[in-house]
Design a protein around this motif. Structure first.
Motif, mmCIF file in Angstrom:
data_model
loop_
_atom_site.group_PDB
_atom_site.id
_atom_site.type_symbol
_atom_site.label_atom_id
_atom_site.label_comp_id
_atom_site.label_asym_id
_atom_site.label_seq_id
_atom_site.Cartn_x
_atom_site.Cartn_y
_atom_site.Cartn_z
ATOM 1 N N PRO A 123 0.832 -1.212 0.000
ATOM 2 C CA PRO A 123 0.000 0.000 0.000
ATOM 3 C C PRO A 123 0.859 1.251 0.000
ATOM 4 O O PRO A 123 1.979 1.245 0.515
ATOM 5 C CB PRO A 123 -0.801 -0.125 1.298
ATOM 6 C CG PRO A 123 0.024 -1.008 2.171
ATOM 7 C CD PRO A 123 0.713 -1.973 1.249
ATOM 8 N N PRO A 124 0.358 2.329 -0.597
ATOM 9 C CA PRO A 124 1.153 3.568 -0.623
ATOM 10 C C PRO A 124 1.358 4.105 0.779
ATOM 11 O O PRO A 124 0.490 3.975 1.638
ATOM 12 C CB PRO A 124 0.286 4.523 -1.459
ATOM 13 C CG PRO A 124 -1.097 3.974 -1.350
ATOM 14 C CD PRO A 124 -0.938 2.492 -1.245
ATOM 15 N N PRO A 125 2.520 4.664 1.052
ATOM 16 C CA PRO A 125 2.779 5.195 2.401
ATOM 17 C C PRO A 125 1.852 6.368 2.714
ATOM 18 O O PRO A 125 1.504 7.165 1.848
ATOM 19 C CB PRO A 125 4.246 5.634 2.324
ATOM 20 C CG PRO A 125 4.504 5.873 0.867
ATOM 21 C CD PRO A 125 3.645 4.875 0.132
ATOM 22 N N THR A 126 1.448 6.431 3.983
ATOM 23 C CA THR A 126 0.582 7.508 4.431
ATOM 24 C C THR A 126 1.401 8.755 4.725
ATOM 25 O O THR A 126 2.454 8.682 5.363
ATOM 26 C CB THR A 126 -0.188 7.092 5.691
ATOM 27 O OG1 THR A 126 -0.888 5.869 5.422
ATOM 28 C CG2 THR A 126 -1.180 8.157 6.108
ATOM 29 N N SER A 127 0.904 9.884 4.246
ATOM 30 C CA SER A 127 1.608 11.137 4.483
ATOM 31 C C SER A 127 1.655 11.461 5.969
ATOM 32 O O SER A 127 0.673 11.241 6.683
ATOM 33 C CB SER A 127 0.906 12.269 3.728
ATOM 34 O OG SER A 127 1.385 13.516 4.149
ATOM 35 N N TRP A 129 1.481 14.290 7.323
ATOM 36 C CA TRP A 129 0.472 15.305 7.600
ATOM 37 C C TRP A 129 -0.904 14.664 7.759
ATOM 38 O O TRP A 129 -1.686 15.060 8.639
ATOM 39 C CB TRP A 129 0.444 16.349 6.502
ATOM 40 C CG TRP A 129 1.639 17.245 6.511
ATOM 41 C CD1 TRP A 129 2.712 17.208 5.665
ATOM 42 C CD2 TRP A 129 1.904 18.307 7.435
ATOM 43 N NE1 TRP A 129 3.621 18.175 6.006
ATOM 44 C CE2 TRP A 129 3.153 18.874 7.087
ATOM 45 C CE3 TRP A 129 1.203 18.831 8.524
ATOM 46 C CZ2 TRP A 129 3.711 19.928 7.776
ATOM 47 C CZ3 TRP A 129 1.759 19.887 9.221
ATOM 48 C CH2 TRP A 129 2.997 20.426 8.851
ATOM 49 N N LYS A 130 -1.193 13.655 6.921
ATOM 50 C CA LYS A 130 -2.489 12.975 7.037
ATOM 51 C C LYS A 130 -2.560 12.195 8.348
ATOM 52 O O LYS A 130 -3.623 12.128 8.989
ATOM 53 C CB LYS A 130 -2.709 12.027 5.854
ATOM 54 C CG LYS A 130 -4.109 11.410 5.833
ATOM 55 C CD LYS A 130 -4.297 10.511 4.635
ATOM 56 C CE LYS A 130 -5.740 10.016 4.549
ATOM 57 N NZ LYS A 130 -6.182 9.348 5.778
ATOM 58 N N GLN A 131 -1.445 11.581 8.759
ATOM 59 C CA GLN A 131 -1.435 10.870 10.025
ATOM 60 C C GLN A 131 -1.727 11.812 11.186
ATOM 61 O O GLN A 131 -2.496 11.481 12.095
ATOM 62 C CB GLN A 131 -0.077 10.191 10.220
ATOM 63 C CG GLN A 131 0.205 9.065 9.231
ATOM 64 C CD GLN A 131 1.574 8.442 9.448
ATOM 65 O OE1 GLN A 131 2.323 8.849 10.340
ATOM 66 N NE2 GLN A 131 1.908 7.458 8.630
ATOM 67 N N ASP A 134 -5.456 12.783 11.012
ATOM 68 C CA ASP A 134 -6.319 11.707 11.495
ATOM 69 C C ASP A 134 -6.233 11.587 13.019
ATOM 70 O O ASP A 134 -7.241 11.329 13.692
ATOM 71 C CB ASP A 134 -5.930 10.375 10.848
ATOM 72 C CG ASP A 134 -6.297 10.318 9.376
ATOM 73 O OD1 ASP A 134 -7.170 11.107 8.961
ATOM 74 O OD2 ASP A 134 -5.721 9.496 8.649
#
Length: 282
Positions: A123-127, A129-131, A134
Motif C-alpha cells: 500500500p502507498p505510504p501515508t503522508s 500530515w495525514k497521520q 487523522d
C-alpha cells in the motif's frame, strides 16, 4: 415485578410502574409488567454463552447508526434515537463460547514468509500530515470537541436576542452593541462547530444520513450563514436597530430564526446523548 418501557426498553423492578420513564419520558401507564420469579425463559447469562436458546421476547436488535438496542420479537418501526428505519436493524445473535485453540510452537519467520503475497503491491505510504490530521480528528471525538464547541453559540445566541429586544424596547444603543459583539463570537465559533460536528458524524456514526443528522446539518448551516449575514448587515448599516430604521424588524426576525435553529439542533443532539440502549446502559 418488573416494569418495561415499550419505547426505549428501560426496565425497573418494583410493586408498581414509575410515573414516567426516566429515560424517554413515556407515561407509566404504558409500561408492561412481568413477574421475574415466574418467567420460564433461560437466564441472560445462559443465552449469551450459547447454553440456552433465546426466546422471541429476548431477541435483541441493534441500530448500526447510533448503537441503540431494542429487545423484542421484531425490530421497532424506526430507531427512537436517530430515526433510522427498521430495515437497517441487525439482530444480535449470541455466540457460543469458543473452544480453546490448540497450543502450537512458534517457528521463526523466514524471509519467504509473510502476510502479503509476493506479487501483491504494498500500500502507498501515508503522508505524515495525514497521520497527524487523522490523530487530531480522533482526539476531537475522544475529548468531545463538538459538544464543547456547540455550547458557545447555544449560550450566546439567547443573550444576543435578549439584548437586541431590550435595546429596541427601551431605545438603549449600548445593549444593541452588546448584542452585536455576542453575535460576532457566534459567527467566529460556527466553523469549529460545523467541522467538529461533521467529524463526529463521520467517526462515531459512520456518516449515515438519518433524519436526526439531516436536521442537525440544516440547523447548523442556517446558524452559520445567518450569523455572518447579521454581522455583515450591522457593519454595513450600524443604525439598523435604531427607531425608525426600515430593516430593524427583519434584523430581529433573523435573530429569532437562528435561536429556533439552535434550539432544534440542541434537541436533536440531546437525543443521541441521553438515550441508552434497552439494557439501561450506554
Amino acid at each position: 415485578m418488573a416494569w418495561n418501557c415499550p419505547v426505549c426498553g428501560f426496565s425497573e423492578k418494583g410493586d408498581q410502574a414509575p410515573a414516567n420513564c426516566p429515560v424517554c419520558g413515556t407515561a407509566g401507564d404504558r409500561f408492561t409488567s412481568s413477574d421475574r420469579r415466574e418467567e420460564q425463559t433461560p437466564p441472560t447469562a445462559e443465552i449469551a454463552s450459547g447454553k440456552a436458546p433465546a426466546t422471541e421476547s429476548s431477541r435483541q436488535w441493534k441500530c448500526p447508526v447510533c448503537g441503540y438496542i431494542h429487545t423484542g420479537p421484531e425490530p421497532p418501526e424506526k430507531c427512537p434515537v436517530c430515526g433510522s428505519p427498521r430495515s437497517v436493524f441487525v439482530e444480535i445473535t449470541p455466540e457460543p463460547e469458543p473452544e480453546p485453540a490448540p497450543q502450537t510452537v512458534a517457528t521463526p519467520a523466514t524471509e519467504s514468509t509473510g502476510s502479503r503475497d509476493a506479487g501483491e503491491p504494498s500500500p502507498p505510504p501515508t503522508s505524515p500530515w495525514k497521520q497527524r490530521f487523522d490523530l487530531l480528528r480522533d482526539k476531537m471525538v475522544e475529548l468531545h470537541a463538538h459538544p464543547i464547541a456547540v455550547h458557545i453559540p447555544n449560550g450566546l445566541l439567547p443573550v444576543a436576542v435578549l439584548f437586541l429586544m431590550l435595546s429596541m424596547l427601551f431605545g438603549c444603543p449600548s445593549l444593541s452593541t452588546a448584542s452585536f459583539y455576542n453575535l460576532i463570537v457566534v459567527a467566529l465559533a460556527m466553523p469549529v462547530v460545523l467541522f467538529s460536528g461533521y467529524n463526529d458524524w463521520q467517526r462515531r456514526f459512520g456518516g449515515n444520513m438519518t433524519p436526526v443528522f439531516m436536521i442537525k446539518i440544516v440547523c447548523g448551516a442556517v446558524i452559520a450563514a445567518g450569523s455572518f449575514i447579521l454581522v455583515l448587515w450591522r457593519l454595513l448599516n450600524p443604525a439598523v436597530t435604531a427607531a425608525g430604521s426600515g430593516g430593524r424588524w427583519g434584523y430581529l426576525l433573523v435573530h429569532l430564526v437562528l435561536l429556533a435553529a439552535a434550539g432544534m439542533a440542541g434537541y436533536q443532539g440531546g437525543k443521541l446523548v441521553i438515550f441508552p440502549d434497552a439494557s439501561g446502559e450506554r
